[in-house]
Design an enzyme around this catalytic site. Structure first.
Site, PDB file in Angstrom:
ATOM      1  CD  GLU A 192      -3.143  -0.959   2.195  1.00 20.19           C
ATOM      2  OE1 GLU A 192      -2.635  -0.421   3.611  1.00 20.19           O
ATOM      3  OE2 GLU A 192      -3.855  -1.244   1.989  1.00 20.19           O
ATOM      4  CD  GLU A 270      -4.962  -5.601   2.645  1.00 16.31           C
ATOM      5  OE1 GLU A 270      -5.720  -4.172   2.942  1.00 16.31           O
ATOM      6  OE2 GLU A 270      -3.239  -5.860   2.827  1.00 16.31           O
TER       7      GLU A 270
END
Length: 610
Positions: A192, A270
């Site tokens: 991320e 995710e």
């Protein structure tokens, strides 16, 4: 248990959840080339050349005692997952510069081996930064002994430490890559990064080059970012994926992925099944219905998905992290996460709901590319099994509707030309059956150009009686109204070759939300409660089809017609306590609304609907 075993019947799961047996004590030596790749032409992953999608769950080995790893992995596999996603916390393995720990709970190769024993593929996320609500996001605190260091950038001090660490870690995992015979199908670069302030592309390029140098060109490297943070988190040569939860807009999230990856598989790396807890806050929960419904939506568009978390575990010792959201928020010791498997490893109602969502069918038409790997045969008029060298089993005939059928129009064959049963589908929707020696009417409506599929089943050639030359298939032209249908594609289906227990091609990228009609595959894994004795397979509510156990073709079932209701299962076909047995059904007509199977201690041979 003595004599023939009476076994409880496992709930059946779809081919997406096929659980082939893989009991390995070491890395297998591949008998044939293995590969995992992105196929942009088909918007899919390819596993060994066949379209594939994973349904994965996150588990962090450092949050689970080593002795419990097999239990948690087994529960994930039997829940229907075909992959496990895991972080590698750098600070857990290198507590001091140049001092490495891969023993006990840090034995990463042992964890990979246990995952292989459960036939779980692995999605590896080695960082160097992992977040994970873990102490300093996995970065070693000794990095801060250099007070001017700028973490997660091309700062020379940071890159030097990263390079040193990855020159230890990545050669260790390199033999475990899928194409090398292991179970790691993809590796994430950073984590991320788009949400980090630095946006240092030089840093990302350095990591990508390092990963390629140490892992090679074949492994799929990818990134993960929130849909609004892709601009700084992606890099050419790394496949961009997104993350989002049940409350987010799936369509908009995948549209953002498509902005950076116009072609290729959709991936949610995710999918949040719950959320973390902070000291002083209420325990976070996410509703079962919202998690299962949004998961179903993801699967229905054919996306691959990883559930974060599937089992959270515990922040033992001092390993909890903290968030900064305008103030300091330390994370609790429990990392239960309201996950499908609780902190103690117990199944929750959320797990059962998720299992129900991913327990769908795999329609036969979705697998033509692997059932007929050489492609179809083009012919003006239909040919018999014998003409295309298809000795047994099934042959699919495909053509197009020549005109609009606004009124029901009969589909029929002259001179009893069906040998022996034909399962008819129009644009993938089951229409009905044509059968040898029966004059059942079948009527169709549909648009010109609609795809007409006719699956022919060879029910066995005549062994006694008149005319032993019993050709199979469409031995006479198929007629629609008064028009003879022409311009056919013929798919000889080699199903048995794909029932090898190590074959994963039935973990399909497609999924249906309703109980299907027409030819479809179902599969499940089960364990015996004791020794492998003879038993009898009973299929209540199923109609007609074929059964394979551990890759062995057990034979036909025809529960609806009878009289035989059970199939004999010799004990040597089954694997004893502790081993996973696999059963696969090809149901040709109608599956029960709640599919199940039973194993009995005596046969049922004299029940019939007649």
């Amino acid at each position: 248990m003595s004599g023939r075993a009476a076994l409880g019947g496992p709930r059946l799961r779809p081919l997406l959840l096929r659980l082939p047996l893989l009991l390995l004590l070491r890395l297998p030596a591949p008998a044939a080339p293995r590969s995992f790749a992105v196929d942009r032409a088909r918007d899919a992953f390819l596993l060994d050349g066949a379209p594939f999608r994973y349904v994965s769950g996150s588990l962090h080995y450092a949050r689970v005692p080593r002795r419990l790893w097999p239990d948690r992995l087994h529960k994930m596999r039997t829940a229907g997952l075909n992959a496990v996603q895991l972080y590698v916390p750098w600070n857990y393995h290198e507590p001091q510069p140049g001092v490495y720990n891969f023993r006990g709970n840090g034995d990463l190769p042992a964890f990979l081996r246990m995952a292989a024993q459960e036939d779980l593929l692995v999605i590896l996320r080695p960082g160097p930064y992992i977040c994970a609500e873990w102490e300093m996001g996995g970065l070693p605190s000794w990095l801060l002994r250099k007070p001017d260091i700028v973490l997660r950038t091309s700062d020379p001090d940071f890159l030097a430490a990263v390079d040193s660490w990855f020159h230890v870690l990545l050669p260790m995992v390199q033999p475990w890559l899928y194409h090398n015979g292991g179970n790691i199908i993809s590796v994430q670069v950073e984590n991320e990064y788009g949400s980090y302030f630095a946006c240092d592309f030089r840093y990302m390029r350095h990591l990508a080059g390092l990963f390629r140098a140490l892992l090679g060109d074949e492994i799929v490297l990818f990134t993960t970012d929130g849909p609004e943070e892709l601009s700084c988190g992606t890099l050419q040569g790394l496949y961009a994926t997104v993350d989002f939860g049940p409350a987010d807009n799936m369509t908009e999230s995948f549209a953002m992925q498509r902005k950076y990856e116009p072609r290729g598989p959709l991936v949610n790396s995710e999918y949040y099944t719950g959320w973390l807890d902070y000291w002083g806050w209420n325990h976070s929960t996410v509703g079962v219905k919202s998690v299962s419904k949004a998961l179903e939506d993801i699967l229905e568009v054919g996306a691959s998905v990883n559930m974060y978390m599937f089992h959270g575990g515990t922040n033992f010792g001092y390993w909890n992290g903290a968030d900064w959201k305008n103030k300091y928020l330390p994370v609790t010791t429990s990392y239960d996460y309201d996950a499908p498997l609780s902190e103690a490893g117990d199944p929750t109602p959320k797990l059962l709901a998720i299992q129900s969502v991913i327990s769908k069918d795999g329609n036969l038409l979705d697998f033509l590319n692997v059932l007929c790997p050489d492609g179809p045969i083009h012919t003006h008029k239909p040919l018999t099994f014998e003409a295309v060298k298809q000795d047994y089993g099934f042959l699919l005939y495909r053509t197009r509707l020549p005109q609009n059928l606004t009124e029901p129009t009969q589909l029929w064959v002259e001179n009893n030309g069906i040998r022996d049963r034909a399962y008819v589908m129009l644009d993938g929707v089951f229409q009905g059956i044509l059968e040898r020696d029966k004059e059942e009417a079948l009527f169709l409506t549909g648009p010109a150009g609609g795809t007409l599929d006719v699956l022919l089943e060879n029910m066995g050639r005549i062994s006694f009686g008149y005319n032993m030359s019993d050709f199979k298939g469409l031995v006479q032209p198929l007629v629609l109204g008064k028009s003879v249908l022409t311009d056919w594609l013929l798919f000889p289906l080699n199903i048995d070759a794909l029932m090898d227990v190590e074959n994963r091609v039935f973990e399909t990228q497609k999924n249906n939300s309703e109980s299907p009609s027409g030819p479809a595959f179902y599969s499940a894994a089960f364990q015996l409660p004791g020794p492998a004795w003879d038993t009898f397979l009973y299929l209540p509510g199923w109609t007609k089809g074929q059964v394979w156990i551990n890759g062995f073709n057990l034979g036909r079932y025809w529960t609806k017609r009878g009289p035989q209701q059970s199939l004999y299962v010799p004990g040597p076909l089954l694997l004893p306590t502790g081993a996973l047995n696999n059963i696969t059904l090809l149901e040709l007509e109608h599956a029960p609304p709640r599919p199940q199977i039973h194993f009995l201690d005596r046969p049922l041979l004299n029940a019939t609907t007649h």
